[in-house]
Write an enzyme that holds these catalytic residues in place. Structure first.
Site, PDB file in Angstrom:
ATOM      1  CE  LYS A   1      -4.482   0.614  -0.010  1.00 56.03           C
ATOM      2  NZ  LYS A   1      -5.475  -0.320  -0.564  1.00 56.03           N
TER       3      LYS A   1
HETATM    4  P1  NAD Z   1     -12.822   7.559  -2.761  1.00 60.97           P
HETATM    5  O1  NAD Z   1     -11.879   8.611  -2.352  1.00 60.97           O
HETATM    6  O2  NAD Z   1     -13.192   7.429  -4.202  1.00 60.97           O
HETATM    7  O3  NAD Z   1     -14.191   7.675  -1.936  1.00 60.97           O
HETATM    8  C1  NAD Z   1     -14.226   7.764  -0.551  1.00 60.97           C
HETATM    9  C2  NAD Z   1     -15.614   8.266  -0.173  1.00 60.97           C
HETATM   10  O4  NAD Z   1     -15.762   8.261   1.236  1.00 60.97           O
HETATM   11  C3  NAD Z   1     -15.872   9.710  -0.617  1.00 60.97           C
HETATM   12  O5  NAD Z   1     -17.202   9.787  -1.138  1.00 60.97           O
HETATM   13  C4  NAD Z   1     -15.750  10.511   0.662  1.00 60.97           C
HETATM   14  O6  NAD Z   1     -16.490  11.714   0.632  1.00 60.97           O
HETATM   15  C5  NAD Z   1     -16.325   9.506   1.634  1.00 60.97           C
HETATM   16  N1  NAD Z   1     -16.023   9.756   3.035  1.00 60.97           N
HETATM   17  C6  NAD Z   1     -14.853  10.120   3.605  1.00 60.97           C
HETATM   18  N2  NAD Z   1     -15.000  10.266   4.941  1.00 60.97           N
HETATM   19  C7  NAD Z   1     -16.299   9.976   5.207  1.00 60.97           C
HETATM   20  C8  NAD Z   1     -17.081   9.934   6.385  1.00 60.97           C
HETATM   21  N3  NAD Z   1     -16.553  10.228   7.570  1.00 60.97           N
HETATM   22  N4  NAD Z   1     -18.405   9.593   6.297  1.00 60.97           N
HETATM   23  C9  NAD Z   1     -18.944   9.295   5.117  1.00 60.97           C
HETATM   24  N5  NAD Z   1     -18.253   9.307   3.957  1.00 60.97           N
HETATM   25  C10 NAD Z   1     -16.957   9.644   4.003  1.00 60.97           C
HETATM   26  O7  NAD Z   1     -12.202   6.180  -2.215  1.00 60.97           O
HETATM   27  P2  NAD Z   1     -12.544   4.710  -2.706  1.00 60.97           P
HETATM   28  O8  NAD Z   1     -11.539   4.310  -3.704  1.00 60.97           O
HETATM   29  O9  NAD Z   1     -14.004   4.614  -3.007  1.00 60.97           O
HETATM   30  O10 NAD Z   1     -12.194   3.884  -1.376  1.00 60.97           O
HETATM   31  C11 NAD Z   1     -13.137   3.728  -0.322  1.00 60.97           C
HETATM   32  C12 NAD Z   1     -12.725   2.523   0.511  1.00 60.97           C
HETATM   33  O11 NAD Z   1     -12.695   1.354  -0.322  1.00 60.97           O
HETATM   34  C13 NAD Z   1     -11.330   2.605   1.156  1.00 60.97           C
HETATM   35  O12 NAD Z   1     -11.350   1.913   2.370  1.00 60.97           O
HETATM   36  C14 NAD Z   1     -10.457   1.842   0.164  1.00 60.97           C
HETATM   37  O13 NAD Z   1      -9.271   1.355   0.761  1.00 60.97           O
HETATM   38  C15 NAD Z   1     -11.414   0.732  -0.218  1.00 60.97           C
HETATM   39  N6  NAD Z   1     -11.103   0.060  -1.473  1.00 60.97           N
HETATM   40  C16 NAD Z   1     -10.966   0.765  -2.628  1.00 60.97           C
HETATM   41  C17 NAD Z   1     -10.706   0.077  -3.809  1.00 60.97           C
HETATM   42  C18 NAD Z   1     -10.593   0.784  -5.135  1.00 60.97           C
HETATM   43  O14 NAD Z   1     -10.403   0.094  -6.150  1.00 60.97           O
HETATM   44  N7  NAD Z   1     -10.714   2.096  -5.195  1.00 60.97           N
HETATM   45  C19 NAD Z   1     -10.538  -1.316  -3.801  1.00 60.97           C
HETATM   46  C20 NAD Z   1     -10.703  -2.005  -2.600  1.00 60.97           C
HETATM   47  C21 NAD Z   1     -10.987  -1.301  -1.448  1.00 60.97           C
END
Ligand code: NAD
Length: 456
Positions: A149
């Site tokens: 990561k």
């Molecule tokens: P992103 O930045 O696209 O979206 C994150 C979202 O969470 C945003 O809408 C943000 O406004 C919201 N957010 C932040 N703090 C918040 C809170 N306190 N309450 C409510 N909403 C809140 O990120 P992402 O890529 O969608 O990742 C989200 C999660 O999924 C993370 O844990 C990441 O590690 C995990 N993840 C992502 C992927 C990927 O391919 N992008 C793959 C596996 C896991």
């Protein structure tokens, strides 16, 4: 000094945490594993809490697998942890310096793989925890990667596009010696996207002297991205939710925390399956409509205004209330530790499907299990992203491309096989889905270590 002492010193000088530790000693450091969630959890940084959770889950799996202390320590210790300074020239001519990290937790089963997060509160502990979860996730779904990561402690929303590009390129330049298509392949995570991946691919390629699309996944299609990658994590969340749901999805209610790259398409996929998405939240606020939200209309609102706040066809509610709604399915898709000791007893969802990494603390896990709530754990539920990242990498290495239908079929097969294996282990061993997923993931990595032996 133990890793915990080190963390306490850095995060909360002078404060202990009350954990009951098991200690694995190495000549370099000792890894202290909390055997219960620390009583003073809230005093620790979110990153340190995430690492505590990851170490606790590893320890539980290692106990059941009967791993010896040496192997436990090996699995608890990242192979490489790099902290870099990222100087950035701001538009007004000032220079700021932010911290960047890349942790390769394990490379025994293949090259390291894992996303890059841009978030102001990311730190080395959070990045280590996320790298460790990537190791178990890749092993669980049977793709030939270790776990990694990366993170940069910066708020992307506070930077102009040109500043963001400079931060990205300088960070990549600093971690250049340890990444590459055979070494470590980054991908998007919180705060990064296809454009970030394009800059990473370009920075690496310019240094190599030729185009290297396989250095990064989650790229735009024009640069060697894969069909189906953008929605892959969310498609995996849908597949996992439908496997875990007893009976038909028709009319089942859903709340989604986090309306970003994972949460927004997950809401769409669950609505496609017949569910009624009643509430979503993002950093700007939370909205609810018990008759069901029009996910596409809400996405258009977010694209126009920057967040769900103020959406007219729904009522407002607080971030905390969203997690406690009486729904069939809750999808946390934002950050770690949001379902914790403090609020877990108020969670009324029947099924929690973890789109985010580490959203549920070990203490909350116990409370939810006692209350009969099924939790589909992160390393299973959100594995669709790394599965299609793997498919993208394979296509890049072969200079080949698969159709969207081929990608989706491979994704569905791997998700369903992995889900079935976890459910079978959970039933046969009498453990939760999370414990079962860790038994499989940690067990496979431990087996790979045993087979390779120890050099020299
Ligand atoms: P992103 O930045 O696209 O979206 C994150 C979202 O969470 C945003 O809408 C943000 O406004 C919201 N957010 C932040 N703090 C918040 C809170 N306190 N309450 C409510 N909403 C809140 O990120 P992402 O890529 O969608 O990742 C989200 C999660 O999924 C993370 O844990 C990441 O590690 C995990 N993840 C992502 C992927 C990927 O391919 N992008 C793959 C596996 C896991």
């Amino acid at each position: 000094m133990t890793l915990r002492d080190y963390a306490d010193h850095n995060n909360n000088p002078g404060q202990g945490n009350g954990a009951l530790p098991a200690v694995w000693r190495t000549p370099f450091m000792s890894i202290t594993v909390p055997s219960t969630t620390p009583a003073t959890t809230s005093l620790l940084s979110p990153g340190r809490q995430a690492l505590d959770s990851a170490l606790f889950q590893l320890d539980q799996a290692a106990d059941r697998l009967g791993l010896d202390d040496g192997l436990r320590t090996m699995l608890a210790t990242p192979r490489r942890s790099l902290t870099v300074a990222v100087p950035v020239r701001r538009e007004d001519g000032r220079m700021d310096v932010v911290q960047g990290f890349r942790v390769q937790h394990n490379i025994t089963r293949g090259p390291a793989k894992g996303g890059i997060r841009f978030h102001p509160s990311t730190d080395i502990h959070e990045v280590t925890a996320l790298a460790m979860w990537m190791t178990w996730k890749c092993a669980l779904v049977g793709i030939p990667y270790g776990g990694a990561k990366g993170g940069v402690a910066v708020d992307p929303a506070s930077l102009t596009t040109r500043e963001l590009e400079r931060v990205t390129r300088r960070y990549v330049n600093e971690i250049l010696p340890i990444i590459g298509p055979e070494r470590d392949i980054p991908a998007p995570d919180v705060g990064t996207d296809e454009q970030t991946m394009a800059w990473i691919m370009d920075t690496y390629s310019v240094n190599a002297g030729y185009s290297v699309p396989g250095v990064v996944t989650g790229k735009p299609m024009t640069l060697g991205g894969s069909l189906g990658r953008a929605g892959s994590t969310s498609r995996g969340v849908q597949i996992a939710a439908l496997k875990a749901l007893p009976g038909s999805p028709e009319g089942r209610t859903v709340a989604v925390q986090g309306f970003g790259k994972v949460g927004a398409p997950a809401a769409r996929y669950l609505a496609d399956a017949g569910c009624r998405v009643v509430a979503v939240s993002d950093v700007t606020g939370a909205v609810v409509n018990t008759s069901g939200l029009d996910v596409d209309d809400l996405r258009a609102w977010v694209a126009e205004t920057g967040g769900v706040y103020g959406y007219r066809r729904a009522d407002a509610l607080t971030h905390a209330e969203l997690l406690e709604l009486d729904v069939d399915i809750l999808v946390p898709a934002a950050l770690e530790g949001v379902i914790n000791e403090e609020n877990a007893s108020r969670v009324r969802a029947r099924l929690v499907v973890e789109g985010a990494n580490g959203p549920t603390t070990p203490e909350a896990d116990r409370i939810l299990a006692d209350a009969g709530v099924t939790v589909v754990p992160d390393i299973l539920a959100n594995a669709g992203g790394v599965i299609v990242s793997y498919l993208e990498w394979v296509q890049n290495l072969q200079a080949h491309s698969w159709s969207a239908a081929e990608v989706d079929m491979k994704l569905r097969d791997l998700m369903e096989q992995s889900y079935d294996a976890v459910a079978e282990t959970a039933a046969s061993q009498g453990v939760t889905l999370r414990q079962a997923a860790h038994l499989i993931g940690v067990g496979r990595v431990a087996e790979a270590h045993r087979l390779r032996g120890l050099y020299p």
